[in-house]
Design an enzyme around this catalytic site. Structure first.
Site, PDB file in Angstrom:
ATOM      1  N   GLY A  36       0.690  -1.215   0.028  1.00 39.05           N
ATOM      2  CA  GLY A  36      -0.042   0.126   0.106  1.00 39.05           C
ATOM      3  C   GLY A  36       0.958   1.227  -0.038  1.00 39.05           C
ATOM      4  O   GLY A  36       1.860   1.085   0.624  1.00 39.05           O
ATOM      5  N   ARG A 109       5.592 -15.175  -3.626  1.00 38.58           N
ATOM      6  CA  ARG A 109       4.143 -16.035  -3.751  1.00 38.58           C
ATOM      7  C   ARG A 109       3.493 -15.247  -4.922  1.00 38.58           C
ATOM      8  O   ARG A 109       2.372 -14.661  -4.604  1.00 38.58           O
ATOM      9  CB  ARG A 109       3.297 -15.657  -2.465  1.00 38.58           C
ATOM     10  N   ASP A 146       5.849  -4.629   5.986  1.00 38.25           N
ATOM     11  CA  ASP A 146       6.291  -6.008   6.588  1.00 38.25           C
ATOM     12  C   ASP A 146       6.787  -6.922   5.182  1.00 38.25           C
ATOM     13  O   ASP A 146       7.494  -7.638   5.300  1.00 38.25           O
ATOM     14  CB  ASP A 146       5.511  -6.458   7.535  1.00 38.25           C
ATOM     15  N   THR A 168       4.815   2.536   6.004  1.00 37.14           N
ATOM     16  CA  THR A 168       3.338   2.125   6.156  1.00 37.14           C
ATOM     17  C   THR A 168       2.598   3.019   7.223  1.00 37.14           C
ATOM     18  O   THR A 168       3.281   3.576   8.151  1.00 37.14           O
ATOM     19  CB  THR A 168       3.204   0.680   6.980  1.00 37.14           C
ATOM     20  N   ASP A 170       0.207   2.375   8.830  1.00 42.60           N
ATOM     21  CA  ASP A 170      -0.260   1.365   9.912  1.00 42.60           C
ATOM     22  C   ASP A 170       0.822   1.553  11.260  1.00 42.60           C
ATOM     23  O   ASP A 170       0.500   1.224  12.501  1.00 42.60           O
ATOM     24  CB  ASP A 170      -0.492   0.050   9.755  1.00 42.60           C
ATOM     25  N   ASP A 172       3.239  -0.516  11.969  1.00 42.47           N
ATOM     26  CA  ASP A 172       3.349  -1.777  12.510  1.00 42.47           C
ATOM     27  C   ASP A 172       4.811  -2.291  12.341  1.00 42.47           C
ATOM     28  O   ASP A 172       4.605  -3.751  12.429  1.00 42.47           O
ATOM     29  CB  ASP A 172       2.108  -2.572  12.308  1.00 42.47           C
ATOM     30  N   ARG A 205     -25.940  12.504  18.229  1.00 44.95           N
ATOM     31  CA  ARG A 205     -25.996  10.953  17.458  1.00 44.95           C
ATOM     32  C   ARG A 205     -24.527  10.584  18.026  1.00 44.95           C
ATOM     33  O   ARG A 205     -23.436  10.927  18.566  1.00 44.95           O
ATOM     34  CB  ARG A 205     -25.684  11.075  16.124  1.00 44.95           C
ATOM     35  N   ARG A 214      -4.742  -2.829  10.318  1.00 42.37           N
ATOM     36  CA  ARG A 214      -5.088  -4.308  10.186  1.00 42.37           C
ATOM     37  C   ARG A 214      -4.657  -5.250  11.460  1.00 42.37           C
ATOM     38  O   ARG A 214      -5.667  -5.758  12.002  1.00 42.37           O
ATOM     39  CB  ARG A 214      -4.341  -5.119   9.135  1.00 42.37           C
TER      40      ARG A 214
HETATM   41  O1  F6P Z   1      -0.921   0.009   4.152  1.00 46.51           O
HETATM   42  C1  F6P Z   1      -1.660  -0.915   5.041  1.00 46.51           C
HETATM   43  C2  F6P Z   1      -3.137  -0.802   5.021  1.00 46.51           C
HETATM   44  O2  F6P Z   1      -3.282   0.654   5.179  1.00 46.51           O
HETATM   45  C3  F6P Z   1      -3.960  -1.514   5.614  1.00 46.51           C
HETATM   46  O3  F6P Z   1      -4.042  -0.737   6.953  1.00 46.51           O
HETATM   47  C4  F6P Z   1      -5.192  -1.810   5.016  1.00 46.51           C
HETATM   48  O4  F6P Z   1      -5.788  -2.926   5.387  1.00 46.51           O
HETATM   49  C5  F6P Z   1      -4.562  -2.100   3.655  1.00 46.51           C
HETATM   50  O5  F6P Z   1      -3.533  -1.146   3.635  1.00 46.51           O
HETATM   51  C6  F6P Z   1      -5.640  -1.864   2.469  1.00 46.51           C
HETATM   52  O6  F6P Z   1      -4.842  -2.165   1.385  1.00 46.51           O
HETATM   53  P1  F6P Z   1      -5.604  -2.227  -0.015  1.00 46.51           P
HETATM   54  O7  F6P Z   1      -7.007  -1.705  -0.093  1.00 46.51           O
HETATM   55  O8  F6P Z   1      -4.619  -1.408  -0.908  1.00 46.51           O
HETATM   56  O9  F6P Z   1      -5.405  -3.670  -0.592  1.00 46.51           O
END
Ligand code: F6P
Length: 389
Positions: A36, A109, A146, A168, A170, A172, A205, A214
């Site tokens: 991503g 893969r 990763d 990333t 994220d 992570d 609301r 993720r």
């Molecule tokens: O880059 C990681 C991330 O942002 C995750 O949080 C998310 O699940 C994923 O990318 C979604 O990526 P795509 O929609 O491009 O497969």
């Protein structure tokens, strides 16, 4: 002199395996961006290219992860892009990546159709290494998360000289205090949480905001605390809906007629499972939908009108904030310095105030999750934010 104080090497007294070093001369390097995208990718590319050109090295970019080398026939203009000072002019502030990226291009893969028309995963890494040699590429800068860094490590094991750059939104990845792209995502998510306060208040609301994350809830935790959310649900803490509803009811009872709930896409109920929307050979499961589920349950159990917003890919797009631009530029320059110093199979990492090199095998296939006793989690609890437990 500045460079020496800014950059410390892999600790000499560590028990970890000594990073690979080589004295072979570099003439041509390749860069790629995989997985991503994250704000700051183009800044890394610019820094790598300018820093390498300064050393008299040629630079090429591989299109779409490794696809430019694995499927050159798909690219009429060539699978490699020659990167010059002109090519990388004015891109520091741009989101996305000028090289393109893919999350379906893992060479180990690789999704391929078998003779019966079924999709299977095939290891094409030897083919990739051969293509790298054929193209006269002496070293690789792999910018990714990763998955991409695990691939980089596998390539290093096969003799490719490679340095990784941690990317990333994220956040992570192990061994670096932060990845580039994360703070931009948090800044935008926090602005969204801020904006949702007034409309939630006006309609009395509950507003549920789903953010990416993720396996780790860094974005949800940071934007939730910074944006004064009332509930934050993380992948690290399976949630109990009764606790969430109790928090919303308690606010109601104290006269606060609205609530903001931030949910990481990887959050799951206690005893329940992840919300997966799509499974495909050769790529990670696609998550989504937990925000809607949480929203429906809150409305049903609390009787409060609830709306859900999914920030999703908005968090990945757009211009990197200055923190991420600077970090990306530092990472890019440090990656080239590392190669010049003979390192391979390492990743550049932020360990404030320095950028260090860490062996890739300490990063590959590991996930940096939120530690439940960390200061930000403790702060959230002390502020009265419900974490679903
Ligand atoms: O880059 C990681 C991330 O942002 C995750 O949080 C998310 O699940 C994923 O990318 C979604 O990526 P795509 O929609 O491009 O497969």
């Amino acid at each position: 002199m500045a460079a020496a104080t800014e950059l410390s090497l892999v600790s000499a007294d560590s028990d970890e395996p000594v990073a690979r070093r080589t004295t072979a001369r570099i003439r041509r390097i390749a860069l790629n961006t995989g997985g991503g995208d994250a704000p700051g990718l183009n800044a890394v590319i610019r820094a790598v290219v300018l820093t390498a050109l300064n050393r008299g090295w040629e630079c090429v970019g591989i299109r779409d992860g490794y696809n430019g080398l694995l499927m050159p026939e798909e690219y009429p203009q060539g699978g490699l892009i020659t990167l010059t000072a002109e090519t990388v002019q004015g891109i520091t502030h741009l989101g996305g990546t000028i090289l393109g990226t893919t999350n379906r291009g893992n060479p180990i893969r690789y999704p391929t159709q078998d003779e019966h028309g079924h999709m299977i995963e095939v290891d094409r890494s030897d083919e990739l290494v051969a293509a790298i040699h054929r193209e006269g590429i002496d070293a690789l800068v792999a910018i990714g998360g990763d998955g991409s860094l695990a691939i980089a490590h596998a390539l290093a094991e096969k003799g490719v000289r490679v340095v990784g750059v941690p990317k990333t939104i994220d956040n992570d990845l192990e061994e670096t205090v932060v990845t580039f792209g994360f703070e931009t995502a948090v800044a935008f998510a926090t602005e969204c949480v801020d904006r949702l306060h007034s409309t939630a208040d006006a309609h009395r609301r509950v507003m549920v905001v789903e953010v990416m994350g993720r396996y780790a809830g860094w974005i949800a935790l940071h934007c939730g605390v910074a944006g004064s959310a009332d509930v934050i649900l993380l992948p690290e803490i399976p949630y109990d809906m009764d606790r969430v509803v109790a928090k919303i009811r308690a606010r109601e009872a104290s006269g606060r007629r609205f609530s903001i709930v931030v949910v990481a896409e990887g959050a799951r109920p206690r005893g329940g499972s992840l919300s997966i929307v799509e499974r495909e050979i050769g790529r990670a499961d696609r998550l989504g939908g937990v925000g809607e589920k949480v929203g429906h349950q809150i409305q049903e159990l609390s009787g409060k009108e609830t709306r859900t917003v999914v920030l999703g890919h908005l968090l990945r797009g757009g211009t990197p904030i200055p923190f991420d631009r600077l970090l990306s530029l530092r990472f890019g320059a440090a990656a080239v310095r590392a190669l010049d110093e003979g390192y391979s199979d390492i990743m550049v990492a932020l360990d404030p105030p320095v950028v260090r090199y860490v062996p890739l095998d300490r990063v590959a296939q590991r996930t940096k999750v939120v530690q439940l006793d960390c200061d930000t989690v403790r702060t959230a609890r002390e502020l009265g934010i419900c974490l679903g437990d």
